[in-house]
Scaffold this active site. Structure first.
Site, short mmCIF file in Angstrom:
data_model
loop_
_atom_site.label_atom_id
_atom_site.label_comp_id
_atom_site.label_asym_id
_atom_site.label_seq_id
_atom_site.Cartn_x
_atom_site.Cartn_y
_atom_site.Cartn_z
NE ARG A 139 38.22 84.39 104.68
CZ ARG A 139 36.92 84.31 104.97
NH1 ARG A 139 36.34 85.22 105.73
NH2 ARG A 139 36.20 83.32 104.50
CE LYS A 161 37.92 72.86 103.81
NZ LYS A 161 36.80 73.79 103.87
N1 BES Z 1 38.50 76.19 100.42
C1 BES Z 1 37.36 76.56 101.19
C2 BES Z 1 36.16 76.98 100.34
C3 BES Z 1 35.57 75.95 99.41
C4 BES Z 1 34.46 75.24 99.78
C5 BES Z 1 36.11 75.73 98.17
C6 BES Z 1 33.92 74.31 98.93
C7 BES Z 1 35.56 74.80 97.29
C8 BES Z 1 34.46 74.10 97.68
C9 BES Z 1 37.71 77.70 102.11
O1 BES Z 1 39.03 77.78 102.52
C10 BES Z 1 36.88 77.53 103.35
O2 BES Z 1 37.02 76.53 103.97
N2 BES Z 1 36.05 78.51 103.63
C11 BES Z 1 35.19 78.45 104.77
C12 BES Z 1 35.18 79.82 105.41
C13 BES Z 1 34.53 79.86 106.77
C14 BES Z 1 35.35 79.09 107.77
C15 BES Z 1 34.39 81.30 107.19
C16 BES Z 1 33.79 78.07 104.30
O3 BES Z 1 33.41 78.46 103.20
O4 BES Z 1 33.13 77.34 105.01
ZN ZN Z 2 39.48 76.58 104.23
#
Ligand code: BES
Ligand code: ZN
Ligand code: ZN
Length: 460
Positions: A310, A236
């Protein structure tokens, strides 16, 4: 209110006429050193428009009052609910007060909030106060676990907290370590955990209420417990990583919920399963292109290691499905896309069973927590097809990302009625609100407890 106003010589009605007291929801107007009553301070709390009054407004107004008063140390605070509130309304007020006086300042020497020495509820039945306190405690448990620093709240630390709760409340608990997880073929969950020095855990708690001793659970609660989400090798950016200690909020929500259900001694049979991992970039980290075999036998091609929630849930859902529950509800901070769709304050619902989803919508409406059901049309399914494996862990591009994530989960619940709650938006507040300092919110605990209790009309 009229009696207090009279005792104060009509000050309150004068303040109302002058527009100092408007009654707006969560408005707190202090009257210092009032002559005519014994209290050193009177705080008048607004409840908003009568027709908009629900358990959420009551909960937040009580929390706003407690938050205001907890700004400094107080030995005793008494609350008086105006009018003829139902016991359910009183309970949510009591819970709100318990939540409002606790901040997120866990690590500050100079605390921003100090819980009251004693909280007194005037004109409220003792059993309603007790039940409200249990609810507030459950929410505060969820909030505290979310607010702890990720280096203090790793999978084993969460499991220890869960064991302590289980011990207090007489809930059965099983903690699966990495060896057991491997034996159980939880290949998707284990893959996510490989980049971390902190081993994964699966916590399974079973509460059987009075008169429930045999058969399968009527409800399974499943929580995403990523104790820190760096994104893994699909790292990230710094800004998005901040706040990722909240990625175990789904697990904390389900722990807070089952703890409340047990404290209230509700006559239900519920299991809660929490998948706990840290998503990191260590030398053994899982990679983009890896193919994982989930517990249910499906092969998954990894396209993005940041879509880890997931993968964790895939195996946990399969574990609870094996217990043949009447229905499954999962809570997860699953996608940023859900926040794009619904904003910060609304949880997304996704389901394979309309009746089961409707009941959750109704419970959330009663609790006054905003939720919105999202579509699960079949035409999204091809988006998670993979050329090399049965499925892949992302959709085609960003569009509809919250739905493609839910579509992925759907592959692991079989025909069991299931509803997924994406709490990425409401689980954590970046900014303070009138009723909260920010941080973990404990969202959905009240709704889930309402769901299990049934409608207030039936039970109060
Ligand atoms: N933990 C994150 C989602 C999230 C984002 C939670 C902001 C709380 C606040 C999740 O694991 C994630 O990173 N999801 C990605 C998925 C993508 C790579 C398909 C996302 O939402 O960008
Ligand atoms: Zn994530
Ligand atoms: Zn995550």
């Amino acid at each position: 209110m009229a009696a207090i106003d009279a005792a104060l010589g009509g000050i309150l009605s004068r303040l109302a006429t002058e527009g100092e007291i408007t009654g707006k929801a969560c408005e707190c107007v202090p009257c210092l050193a009032p002559a005519g009553i014994a209290a050193k301070q009177l705080l008048v709390v607004g409840l908003g428009k009568r027709e908009e009054l629900d358990l959420g407004v009551i909960y937040r107004a009580a929390a706003a009052a407690a938050k205001t008063l907890a700004a400094r140390k107080r030995t005793a605070v008494a609350f008086l609910a105006d009018g003829s509130w139902s016991t359910r309304q009183l309970e949510h007020a009591v819970a709100g007060a318990a939540v409002g006086m606790v901040g997120q300042d866990i690590y500050r020497k100079d605390k921003k909030r100090t819980p009251f020495g004693t909280t007194i509820w005037l004109a409220a039945p003792a059993d309603a106060v007790e039940r409200g306190t249990h609810l507030g405690d459950g929410i505060n448990l969820t909030r505290r676990l979310v607010n702890l620093a990720p280096d203090d709240m790793y999978p084993q630390a969460f499991a220890d907290e869960a064991s302590a709760v289980a011990g207090h409340l007489g809930i059965d608990i099983e903690v699966w370590d990495e060896t057991r997880l491997a034996k159980e073929r939880c290949g998707a969950l284990l893959a996510v955990s490989r980049g971390s020095s902190r081993p994964p855990r699966l916590v399974i708690m079973r509460y059987r209420g009075p008169g429930r001793r045999e058969g399968s659970p009527e409800l399974a609660l499943v929580g995403k417990g990523v104790t820190f989400d760096s994104g893994g090798l699909s790292l990230k950016p710094a800004d998005s990583m901040m706040g990722m200690k909240c990625d175990m909020a789904g697990a904390a929500t389900m722990l807070g919920t089952i703890a409340t259900i047990a404290a209230l001694k509700l006559p239900v049979d519920v299991v809660a399963a929490m998948g706990l991992v840290e998503n990191m970039t260590g030398p053994a980290a899982y990679k983009v292109g890896d193919v994982l075999t989930a517990r249910n036998g499906l092969t998954i091609e990894v396209h993005n290691t940041d879509a880890e929630g997931r993968l964790v849930l895939a195996d946990v859902l399969d574990v609870v499905r094996g217990l043949e529950p009447g229905r499954i509800i999962d809570a997860a901070t699953l996608t940023g896309a859900c926040m794009v769709a619904l904003g910060h304050d609304v949880a997304g619902l996704f389901s394979n069973n309309q009746a089961s989803c409707d009941q959750l919508v109704a419970a959330a409406k009663t609790a006054g927590e905003p939720v919105w059901q999202m579509p699960m049309f079949r035409h999204y399914d091809p988006q998670i097809e993979s050329d090399v494996a049965d499925i892949k862990n992302v959709g085609d591009g960003r569009w509809g990302g919250a739905i493609t994530a839910a579509k992925f989960l759907e592959r692991f619940v079989g025909t069991t009625p299931w509803t997924h709650i994406d709490i990425a938006g409401p689980a954590f507040a970046d900014k303070p609100k009138p009723w909260s300092d920010g941080g973990g919110t404990g969202v959905m605990v009240r709704s889930l407890v309402e769901l299990v209790r049934g409608s207030p009309e039936e039970t109060t």
